[in-house]
Design a protein around this motif. Structure first.
Motif, PDB file in Angstrom:
ATOM      1  N   THR A 183       0.829  -1.205   0.000  1.00  0.00           N
ATOM      2  CA  THR A 183       0.000   0.000   0.000  1.00  0.00           C
ATOM      3  C   THR A 183       0.870   1.265   0.000  1.00  0.00           C
ATOM      4  OG1 THR A 183      -0.114   0.052   2.418  1.00  0.00           O
ATOM      5  CG2 THR A 183      -1.858  -1.161   1.265  1.00  0.00           C
ATOM      6  N   LYS A 184       0.218   2.382  -0.235  1.00  0.00           N
ATOM      7  CA  LYS A 184       0.887   3.696  -0.247  1.00  0.00           C
ATOM      8  C   LYS A 184       1.998   3.718  -1.292  1.00  0.00           C
ATOM      9  CE  LYS A 184      -0.381   4.053   4.575  1.00  0.00           C
ATOM     10  NZ  LYS A 184      -0.105   4.440   5.930  1.00  0.00           N
ATOM     11  N   ALA A 185       1.751   3.022  -2.423  1.00  0.00           N
ATOM     12  CA  ALA A 185       2.771   2.843  -3.463  1.00  0.00           C
ATOM     13  C   ALA A 185       3.058   4.121  -4.242  1.00  0.00           C
ATOM     14  CB  ALA A 185       2.361   1.720  -4.409  1.00  0.00           C
ATOM     15  N   ASP A 186       2.351   5.200  -3.939  1.00  0.00           N
ATOM     16  CA  ASP A 186       2.650   6.482  -4.586  1.00  0.00           C
ATOM     17  C   ASP A 186       3.784   7.201  -3.853  1.00  0.00           C
ATOM     18  OD1 ASP A 186       0.489   6.576  -2.539  1.00  0.00           O
ATOM     19  OD2 ASP A 186       0.751   8.746  -2.739  1.00  0.00           O
ATOM     20  N   LYS A 187       4.161   6.719  -2.667  1.00  0.00           N
ATOM     21  CA  LYS A 187       5.144   7.434  -1.846  1.00  0.00           C
ATOM     22  C   LYS A 187       6.617   7.112  -2.163  1.00  0.00           C
ATOM     23  CE  LYS A 187       2.033   8.762   1.726  1.00  0.00           C
ATOM     24  NZ  LYS A 187       1.072   9.550   1.024  1.00  0.00           N
ATOM     25  N   PRO A 188       7.021   5.819  -2.158  1.00  0.00           N
ATOM     26  CA  PRO A 188       8.443   5.530  -2.402  1.00  0.00           C
ATOM     27  C   PRO A 188       8.837   5.699  -3.878  1.00  0.00           C
ATOM     28  CG  PRO A 188       7.347   3.679  -1.321  1.00  0.00           C
ATOM     29  CD  PRO A 188       6.284   4.615  -1.810  1.00  0.00           C
ATOM     30  N   LYS A 189      10.135   5.778  -4.107  1.00  0.00           N
ATOM     31  CA  LYS A 189      10.648   5.806  -5.478  1.00  0.00           C
ATOM     32  C   LYS A 189      10.488   4.413  -6.100  1.00  0.00           C
ATOM     33  CE  LYS A 189      14.057   9.482  -5.060  1.00  0.00           C
ATOM     34  NZ  LYS A 189      13.898  10.015  -3.700  1.00  0.00           N
ATOM     35  N   GLN A 190      10.449   4.377  -7.418  1.00  0.00           N
ATOM     36  CA  GLN A 190      10.242   3.122  -8.156  1.00  0.00           C
ATOM     37  C   GLN A 190      11.292   2.065  -7.786  1.00  0.00           C
ATOM     38  OE1 GLN A 190       7.438   2.645 -10.005  1.00  0.00           O
ATOM     39  NE2 GLN A 190       8.115   0.530 -10.022  1.00  0.00           N
TER      40      GLN A 190
END
Length: 193
Positions: free
Chosen positions: A142-149
């Motif tokens: 979840t919250k995959a919009d936060k860390p870098k790819q």
């Protein structure tokens, strides 16, 4: 496909558990991992599942019917740092265990994992417990919009190794909708098992 999600039943105690004919996929994860936000995103509604700034808002098993697919998403109480008594935590644990061990309609558990954190011991214990019961695990970062790819790819690889699965964990963001279609597809596949 136009899906709707509606809250059908809320269960607080073991004696309230009942058998449903429909397939079920449980949603499990630490307090504050974003389970309620995920439910609301999938439902296309902001307030179906209650969201709180304080972790541990979900204190019951919440049965959400997915239409027209006809299966349930069952939101379990979060674990970890919810502020509650040890007695209440033990009660949740017994309720969750009773739900998981005596439920032939439980097809899989989507384990929500915070994509900003390295694999946590408590999450590994849950996935190990589910595997010991023979329940399939659907890992969702979840919250995959936060860390870098690059960080996401590394974490996916770590969890893939830990879980010994051939597929990478799913990426999901309730904020941006990233991975929503993919998650629906996977939930639907497991519901048909």
């Amino acid at each position: 496909m136009n899906r709707t999600i509606e809250l059908v039943k809320t269960i607080y105690e073991i004696k309230q558990l009942e058998n449903f004919d429909e397939a079920q996929i449980a949603l499990a994860g630490r307090s504050n991992v974003g389970k309620s936000s995920l439910v609301n995103r999938l439902a296309g509604r902001k307030k179906l599942a209650k969201i709180s700034s304080k972790p541990g808002k979900t204190r019951s098993l919440n049965y959400y019917k997915v239409n027209p697919d006809g299966y349930f998403l069952v939101d379990l109480p979060g674990y970890g740092y919810a502020k509650c008594s040890k007695t209440e935590r033990a009660k949740w644990a017994k309720l969750i265990e009773a739900y998981m061990t005596s439920n032939p309609q439980l097809k899989a558990v989507a384990v929500l994992l915070d994509s900003r954190l390295t694999p946590q011991k408590i999450d590994m214990e849950l996935t190990s417990y589910l595997k010991s019961l023979g329940i399939p695990v659907i890992p969702v970062l979840t919250k995959a919009d936060k860390p870098k790819q690059r960080e996401l790819a590394k974490l996916q690889s770590q969890w893939k190794d830990i879980l010994q699965q051939k597929n990478n964990p799913l990426l999901f963001s309730s904020k941006t909708g990233k991975g929503e279609d993919n998650l629906w597809d996977v939930l639907g596949e497991y519901a048909k098992l």
